[in-house]
Design a protein around this motif. Structure first.
Motif, PDB file in Angstrom:
ATOM      1  N   VAL A 248      37.714  19.504  15.903  1.00 12.12           N
ATOM      2  CA  VAL A 248      36.518  20.113  16.485  1.00 12.12           C
ATOM      3  C   VAL A 248      36.599  21.614  16.268  1.00 12.12           C
ATOM      4  O   VAL A 248      37.550  22.263  16.716  1.00 12.12           O
ATOM      5  N   GLY A 249      35.615  22.170  15.591  1.00  7.59           N
ATOM      6  CA  GLY A 249      35.571  23.605  15.385  1.00  7.59           C
ATOM      7  C   GLY A 249      34.757  24.283  16.475  1.00  7.59           C
ATOM      8  O   GLY A 249      33.629  23.878  16.750  1.00  7.59           O
ATOM      9  N   ILE A 250      35.327  25.282  17.113  1.00  5.87           N
ATOM     10  CA  ILE A 250      34.632  26.042  18.161  1.00  5.87           C
ATOM     11  C   ILE A 250      34.704  27.520  17.802  1.00  5.87           C
ATOM     12  O   ILE A 250      35.793  28.065  17.604  1.00  5.87           O
ATOM     13  N   ALA A 251      33.559  28.159  17.723  1.00  3.52           N
ATOM     14  CA  ALA A 251      33.518  29.587  17.411  1.00  3.52           C
ATOM     15  C   ALA A 251      32.436  30.256  18.237  1.00  3.52           C
ATOM     16  O   ALA A 251      31.470  29.614  18.658  1.00  3.52           O
TER      17      ALA A 251
ATOM     18  N   ALA B  50      33.356  37.584  29.142  1.00  6.32           N
ATOM     19  CA  ALA B  50      34.104  36.539  29.844  1.00  6.32           C
ATOM     20  C   ALA B  50      33.856  35.173  29.212  1.00  6.32           C
ATOM     21  O   ALA B  50      34.770  34.340  29.115  1.00  6.32           O
ATOM     22  N   ALA B  51      32.624  34.926  28.760  1.00  7.32           N
ATOM     23  CA  ALA B  51      32.319  33.664  28.082  1.00  7.32           C
ATOM     24  C   ALA B  51      33.117  33.539  26.789  1.00  7.32           C
ATOM     25  O   ALA B  51      33.515  32.429  26.393  1.00  7.32           O
ATOM     26  N   GLU B  52      33.343  34.662  26.100  1.00  8.64           N
ATOM     27  CA  GLU B  52      34.191  34.641  24.909  1.00  8.64           C
ATOM     28  C   GLU B  52      35.604  34.172  25.265  1.00  8.64           C
ATOM     29  O   GLU B  52      36.209  33.361  24.546  1.00  8.64           O
ATOM     30  N   ILE B  53      36.130  34.671  26.363  1.00 10.10           N
ATOM     31  CA  ILE B  53      37.485  34.303  26.779  1.00 10.10           C
ATOM     32  C   ILE B  53      37.527  32.836  27.189  1.00 10.10           C
ATOM     33  O   ILE B  53      38.487  32.110  26.884  1.00 10.10           O
TER      34      ILE B  53
ATOM     35  N   SER C  77      39.853  29.975  25.488  1.00  5.03           N
ATOM     36  CA  SER C  77      40.765  29.176  26.296  1.00  5.03           C
ATOM     37  C   SER C  77      40.565  27.685  26.068  1.00  5.03           C
ATOM     38  O   SER C  77      41.527  26.927  25.889  1.00  5.03           O
ATOM     39  N   TYR C  78      39.311  27.245  26.068  1.00  8.37           N
ATOM     40  CA  TYR C  78      39.048  25.824  25.847  1.00  8.37           C
ATOM     41  C   TYR C  78      39.430  25.408  24.426  1.00  8.37           C
ATOM     42  O   TYR C  78      39.916  24.288  24.203  1.00  8.37           O
ATOM     43  N   ARG C  79      39.220  26.309  23.469  1.00 14.10           N
ATOM     44  CA  ARG C  79      39.587  25.992  22.085  1.00 14.10           C
ATOM     45  C   ARG C  79      41.083  25.689  21.982  1.00 14.10           C
ATOM     46  O   ARG C  79      41.486  24.698  21.386  1.00 14.10           O
ATOM     47  N   THR C  80      41.910  26.568  22.552  1.00 17.64           N
ATOM     48  CA  THR C  80      43.357  26.408  22.417  1.00 17.64           C
ATOM     49  C   THR C  80      43.929  25.374  23.382  1.00 17.64           C
ATOM     50  O   THR C  80      44.903  24.691  23.054  1.00 17.64           O
ATOM     51  N   SER C  81      43.325  25.233  24.550  1.00 17.31           N
ATOM     52  CA  SER C  81      43.881  24.338  25.564  1.00 17.31           C
ATOM     53  C   SER C  81      43.500  22.870  25.359  1.00 17.31           C
ATOM     54  O   SER C  81      44.291  21.975  25.649  1.00 17.31           O
TER      55      SER C  81
ATOM     56  N   THR D   2      29.031  28.165  30.826  1.00 22.61           N
ATOM     57  CA  THR D   2      29.811  27.898  29.620  1.00 22.61           C
ATOM     58  C   THR D   2      30.981  26.974  29.932  1.00 22.61           C
ATOM     59  O   THR D   2      31.293  26.063  29.148  1.00 22.61           O
ATOM     60  N   VAL D   3      31.623  27.190  31.068  1.00 24.59           N
ATOM     61  CA  VAL D   3      32.711  26.297  31.489  1.00 24.59           C
ATOM     62  C   VAL D   3      32.184  24.870  31.662  1.00 24.59           C
ATOM     63  O   VAL D   3      32.800  23.903  31.175  1.00 24.59           O
ATOM     64  N   ASN D   4      31.053  24.728  32.337  1.00 28.52           N
ATOM     65  CA  ASN D   4      30.503  23.393  32.567  1.00 28.52           C
ATOM     66  C   ASN D   4      30.238  22.658  31.260  1.00 28.52           C
ATOM     67  O   ASN D   4      30.535  21.462  31.116  1.00 28.52           O
ATOM     68  N   LEU D   5      29.669  23.369  30.297  1.00 30.79           N
ATOM     69  CA  LEU D   5      29.351  22.736  29.017  1.00 30.79           C
ATOM     70  C   LEU D   5      30.619  22.356  28.261  1.00 30.79           C
ATOM     71  O   LEU D   5      30.764  21.205  27.814  1.00 30.79           O
ATOM     72  N   LEU D   6      31.540  23.298  28.087  1.00 33.36           N
ATOM     73  CA  LEU D   6      32.743  23.022  27.308  1.00 33.36           C
ATOM     74  C   LEU D   6      33.595  21.941  27.955  1.00 33.36           C
ATOM     75  O   LEU D   6      34.208  21.116  27.255  1.00 33.36           O
ATOM     76  N   ASP D   7      33.626  21.909  29.274  1.00 31.59           N
ATOM     77  CA  ASP D   7      34.404  20.872  29.940  1.00 31.59           C
ATOM     78  C   ASP D   7      33.794  19.495  29.704  1.00 31.59           C
ATOM     79  O   ASP D   7      34.512  18.512  29.478  1.00 31.59           O
TER      80      ASP D   7
END
Length: 362
Positions: free
Chosen positions: A179-182, A161-164, A168-172, A109-114
């Motif tokens: 961009v809407g992220i849910a 953990a993926a929810e967190i 984090s990526y949404r707010t940071s 999830t980190v790899n994708l969102l980044d």
């Protein structure tokens, strides 16, 4: 869901070779979207992805843990909308390989969102987790989105953990952009085309097709069962809303009405009725590692914000699922079966009368 919205949209769908991903890819394509995949090759034989006539194009087969490959795929596709379904999605498998589960579900999830940070025209991201992200004291109450996250087993904890990570990526990194992220929380979906291990209906179909006795570990466990099209329709509607209102709520439950939650044993009795035969050996709930005994979702937020309302009750869901497998065994094309279900779902058509059959089977 609006066909005019999806026509020509570039969609990146991770996990497109899995059970839910195969259904979602087909549905989005029917709506006119241009769907690009990112996933491992199917892990079951047969696999719905293959039965639907999909090939394994080299650029689609990517391990979500490979950061460089994920980034290259994202930059190449330049999607308008992303659905993130790629996951290690089995509770018992997570006990066997906890490290791999965390790598796929958290680092993936980190790899994708980044990688998505690089896209200037991205509109919406739906990160699919599970109903099991909640800290579950087995109180008998339905979970709401604001309830504490938790996770007893590695799978559930990795999804929490993926929810967190998504928050984090949404707010940071995305709060100042349109961009809407849910995150979307659903689970225990059933429908034709699932052959995964340690899932109730696939295990039943395998055993009963071979004339074997189905071993049932936890017949009294209660889950929010629903047809696979129910949450997928919710994900589609959520992506539409996020594209027009990026400040929409950050997480949504997608589950059946509370009265449709049922025990494993009750579901199997109805499934056997529609399959036509089948023997079961019911365990006492002590076999194997810990799994939640009671789990129900409150979908009020999705109902009020998205107009989400379950269309098929549990009797209808089970009937359609078992009829799907039996029709496939009789030679009907899997794509035709899936398209028929999608069209019936869109119109509210039913395969069985909305009777009290399920209540009697409990």
């Amino acid at each position: 869901m609006k066909q005019e919205f999806w026509s020509g949209k570039r969609v990146l769908l991770t996990g497109h070779t899995g059970f839910k991903g195969s259904w979602l890819k087909l549905w989005l394509e029917e709506l006119g979207a241009e769907v690009h995949g990112l996933a491992l090759a199917p892990r079951t034989d047969p696999a719905l992805h293959s039965l639907l006539g999909n090939g394994l194009e080299g650029e689609d087969i990517i391990d979500i843990r490979d950061r460089i490959a994920v980034t290259n795929r994202v930059v190449s596709v330049k999607p308008d909308i992303v659905f993130h379904l790629a996951a290690q999605a089995l509770v018992r498998a997570s006990y066997r390989d906890p490290v791999g589960t965390y790598e796929v579900n958290v680092s993936g999830t980190v790899n994708l969102l980044d990688a998505l940070r690089l896209l200037p025209d991205l509109k919406a991201v739906v990160v699919v987790t599970t109903d099991k992200v909640y800290h579950n004291p087995e109180s008998g109450l339905a979970f709401m989105e604001g309830d504490p996250l938790g996770g007893h087993d590695p799978y559930s904890a990795s999804k929490a953990a993926a929810e967190i990570v998504a928050a984090s990526y949404r707010t940071s990194f995305f709060s100042g952009r349109s961009v809407g992220i849910a995150t979307a929380r659903a689970g225990n979906v059933i429908g034709g085309g699932d052959w995964a291990e340690d899932r109730l209906i696939p295990d039943a179909v395998r055993a009963w097709t071979r004339g074997e006795v189905l071993q049932v570990r936890r017949p009294r466990a209660v889950r929010p069962w629903q047809h696979v099209l129910e949450p997928l329709g919710g994900y589609i509607d959520l992506a539409e809303r996020l594209s027009g209102a990026p400040g929409a709520a950050e997480s949504y439950n997608f589950g059946p009405d509370h009265a449709e939650s049922a025990s494993v044993g009750a579901v199997l009795k109805v499934a056997r009725k529609h399959f036509g035969s089948g023997e079961m050996a019911l365990g006492d709930g002590t076999d194997g590692p810990h799994e939640a005994g009671y789990l129900v979702l409150d979908s009020s937020r999705a109902k009020s914000d998205l107009g989400y309302h379950p269309r098929w009750g549990l009797s209808e869901t089970i009937a359609r699922t078992m009829q799907w497998y039996k029709a496939l065994e009789a030679g009907t094309d899997a794509r035709d079966l899936c398209l028929a279900d999608i069209r019936d779902f869109a119109t509210g058509a039913r395969a069985v009368a909305p009777a009290r059959m399920f209540a009697r089977a409990g």
